[in-house]
Design a protein around this motif. Structure first.
Motif, PDB file in Angstrom:
ATOM      1  N   THR A   3       5.019   6.760   1.820  1.00  0.00           N
ATOM      2  CA  THR A   3       5.094   5.853   2.813  1.00  0.00           C
ATOM      3  C   THR A   3       4.395   4.696   2.357  1.00  0.00           C
ATOM      4  O   THR A   3       3.685   4.354   1.043  1.00  0.00           O
ATOM      5  CB  THR A   3       4.259   5.920   4.026  1.00  0.00           C
ATOM      6  OG1 THR A   3       2.775   6.267   3.726  1.00  0.00           O
ATOM      7  CG2 THR A   3       4.601   7.315   4.851  1.00  0.00           C
ATOM      8  N   SER A   4       4.748   3.333   2.795  1.00  0.00           N
ATOM      9  CA  SER A   4       4.273   2.088   2.177  1.00  0.00           C
ATOM     10  C   SER A   4       4.186   1.049   3.298  1.00  0.00           C
ATOM     11  O   SER A   4       4.887   1.093   4.298  1.00  0.00           O
ATOM     12  CB  SER A   4       5.026   1.565   0.975  1.00  0.00           C
ATOM     13  OG  SER A   4       6.451   1.393   1.739  1.00  0.00           O
ATOM     14  N   ALA A   5       3.165   0.120   3.013  1.00  0.00           N
ATOM     15  CA  ALA A   5       2.878  -0.906   4.292  1.00  0.00           C
ATOM     16  C   ALA A   5       2.742  -2.159   3.352  1.00  0.00           C
ATOM     17  O   ALA A   5       1.833  -2.155   2.263  1.00  0.00           O
ATOM     18  CB  ALA A   5       1.791  -0.590   5.125  1.00  0.00           C
ATOM     19  N   ASP A   6       3.024  -3.119   3.770  1.00  0.00           N
ATOM     20  CA  ASP A   6       2.547  -4.602   3.069  1.00  0.00           C
ATOM     21  C   ASP A   6       1.573  -5.117   3.981  1.00  0.00           C
ATOM     22  O   ASP A   6       1.556  -5.306   4.913  1.00  0.00           O
ATOM     23  CB  ASP A   6       4.153  -5.290   3.066  1.00  0.00           C
ATOM     24  CG  ASP A   6       4.851  -5.550   4.184  1.00  0.00           C
ATOM     25  OD1 ASP A   6       4.366  -5.082   5.287  1.00  0.00           O
ATOM     26  OD2 ASP A   6       5.310  -6.893   4.606  1.00  0.00           O
ATOM     27  N   THR A   7       0.812  -6.256   3.023  1.00  0.00           N
ATOM     28  CA  THR A   7      -0.017  -6.971   3.428  1.00  0.00           C
ATOM     29  C   THR A   7      -0.261  -8.175   2.500  1.00  0.00           C
ATOM     30  O   THR A   7       0.558  -8.429   1.682  1.00  0.00           O
ATOM     31  CB  THR A   7      -1.353  -6.267   3.748  1.00  0.00           C
ATOM     32  OG1 THR A   7      -2.617  -7.024   4.352  1.00  0.00           O
ATOM     33  CG2 THR A   7      -1.889  -5.737   2.402  1.00  0.00           C
ATOM     34  N   HIS A  48       0.876  -1.136   0.171  1.00  0.00           N
ATOM     35  CA  HIS A  48      -0.058  -0.034   0.092  1.00  0.00           C
ATOM     36  C   HIS A  48       0.726   1.107   0.126  1.00  0.00           C
ATOM     37  O   HIS A  48       1.617   1.551   0.879  1.00  0.00           O
ATOM     38  CB  HIS A  48      -0.901  -0.022   1.249  1.00  0.00           C
ATOM     39  CG  HIS A  48      -1.910   1.201   1.231  1.00  0.00           C
ATOM     40  ND1 HIS A  48      -2.487   1.559   2.516  1.00  0.00           N
ATOM     41  CD2 HIS A  48      -2.325   1.763   0.533  1.00  0.00           C
ATOM     42  CE1 HIS A  48      -3.120   2.606   2.460  1.00  0.00           C
ATOM     43  NE2 HIS A  48      -3.122   2.938   1.003  1.00  0.00           N
TER      44      HIS A  48
END
Length: 468
Positions: A261-265, A170
């Motif tokens: 920003t980034s976030a993994d799922t 994301h």
């Protein structure tokens, strides 16, 4: 000299008439664009699986339409329009038949309020209620019974690209949009990735413009308000990807990208996070519909234009079980709501569609009877209905009967007045639509001028020959 004048007149008149006709035609088109609200199609009961031996001895289809979605608005508690389909089934074999049936009753049309519930547990077998649940599938613009029925699965589908464990990243880009600009600042984000291994999912096609240059994708989004704004998207597959955002004010780059920003799922977590709390759609149906939606909106460049799945994107199905003993018979009755497409504003057209062709999947289909009970006027029916007045002048019954399944689908139009809307019926009860009247008069005038010029030229040439 006089011939030149006549020929000039013959040339100028159609040009002037054409300009006058065009002016009036354009004016009419600009001011008469009719309102339009999309409805939904319904269909009869379909058995899941292949080679079902059951025969439909008779189908009685009653369409009771006492209410219309006037002005593209509706209150479900006051809306009264439904289809009641009754099937007389026969099992000609010497074996018991256990069936799972699906009855599609359409997606929510645009004029049904968000969060409304119109589902009715009204499935009976031999007069007794039977267990029925509502299933969901992704519903694109066109309904195809084979493709869409196959989308209703009891397990999460095995897609060549998307799996439950597919990594998803994301990304959020925050920019500071300055005050006092002359144009909307443009956030232009360069994305570098392999489209065979990665899909990039954007929130909405209307919010993002995509372009390809030098093998890289650029996502462009206009920032329409001042202050801190956030643009987000997802990448699925081979992640992370290279992201290079820049903000432009006209041709000038602005150093106003505050953060990236980034976030993994996982893909499964991502899909379930996009389901509204108000939707009572099971995990499996939601997951499968979401995968079908992403594949339907995917481009060859690895982009997906719009990852939002809404209630109005979902086809709804009644699913229920039925057993018919060897040589036995069952009477199955199903109720479902009816939603027309609405067109026009003076005397709107309410267009209904009910798919008959899926009934051809039964082993045999012997007889059908259709009745439309309504206080409104029917026109443009695909079948040849017989009209009878109800007692006391309380409306009409339009009837159709055939000893086999008719070809094609059932479509018809209802209107509140016994005349078609002039937005759609060009000829109506008057001679011609105004635009066509201009064209007709122009053609007559042109023919007249051409005839006069021809006669004058011919007579003149004859007189010259006589003088010689």
């Amino acid at each position: 000299m006089k011939y030149k004048f006549l020929f000039a007149l013959a040339a100028v008149f159609p040009l002037a008439s054409g300009m006058l006709f065009s002016k009036n035609a354009i004016k009419a088109a600009a001011n008469s664009a009719p309102p339009y609200w999309e409805g939904t199609s319904s269909s009869g009961a379909i058995v899941k699986g292949e080679n079902c031996p059951v025969v439909v001895e008779k189908e009685v289809l009653n369409l009771n339409i006492s209410s219309l979605p006037r002005g593209g608005q509706i209150e479900l508690e006051k809306y009264d329009a439904e289809a009641i389909a009754e099937y007389s089934f026969y099992n000609p074999t010497d074996l018991n038949v256990d069936m799972t049936l699906l009855f599609p009753f359409g997606a929510f049309p645009s004029y049904v309020p968000e969060g409304a519930n119109d589902e009715v547990s009204a499935v009976t077998v031999d007069g007794e209620s039977t267990a029925c649940r509502v299933r969901y599938s992704y519903a694109p613009y066109d309904f195809n019974i084979d493709r869409d029925m196959a989308r209703v699965q009891d397990e999460k589908k095995k897609d060549p690209f998307y799996t439950e464990d597919t990594p998803v990243m994301h990304y959020q880009i925050t920019v500071n949009v300055p005050e006092g600009r002359d144009v909307y600042p443009l956030l232009k984000t360069k994305l570098s990735f392999n489209p065979k291994k990665t899909r990039v999912l954007f929130p909405s096609e209307s919010d993002t413009r995509l372009s390809i240059s030098d093998g890289d994708m650029y996502a462009c989004a206009y920032m329409r308000e001042a202050g801190d704004k956030t643009f987000e998207f997802y990448a699925a597959g081979d992640v992370p990807i290279t992201v290079d955002p820049k903000l432009y004010n006209g041709d000038n780059e602005i150093a106003a990208v505050s953060s990236l920003t980034s976030a993994d799922t996982t893909f499964s977590e991502f899909v379930l996070s996009k389901r509204s709390e108000n939707l009572e759609v099971g995990d499996t149906d939601w997951y499968n519909a979401f995968v079908d939606m992403l594949n339907d909106r995917s481009g060859k460049d690895g982009s997906v234009d719009g990852y939002c799945l809404e209630e109005k994107d979902l086809m709804r199905w009644y699913e229920y079980e039925m057993s018919i003993p060897a040589g036995g018979r069952r009477v199955n009755r199903v109720r479902a709501p009816l939603y027309p497409t609405v067109e026009g504003n003076r005397n709107p057209r309410y267009e209904y569609s009910y798919l008959l062709s899926p009934a051809g999947k039964w082993a045999d289909f012997k007889e059908i009877e259709i009745k439309i009970d309504t206080p409104y006027y029917l026109s443009n029916g695909s079948l040849d209905f017989t009209k009878t007045d109800k007692e006391g002048g309380k409306g009409f019954t339009y009837s159709y009967h055939r000893s086999s399944l008719p070809q094609g689908e059932l479509t018809f139009v209802l209107t509140e007045k016994d005349e078609a809307d002039s937005d759609f019926n060009l000829f109506g009860k008057k001679f011609l639509h105004p635009a066509l009247t201009w064209a007709f008069v122009t053609l007559l005038a042109l023919a007249g001028v051409a005839a006069v010029v021809t006669v004058i030229v011919v007579v003149s040439l004859r007189n010259k020959k006589k003088k010689k």
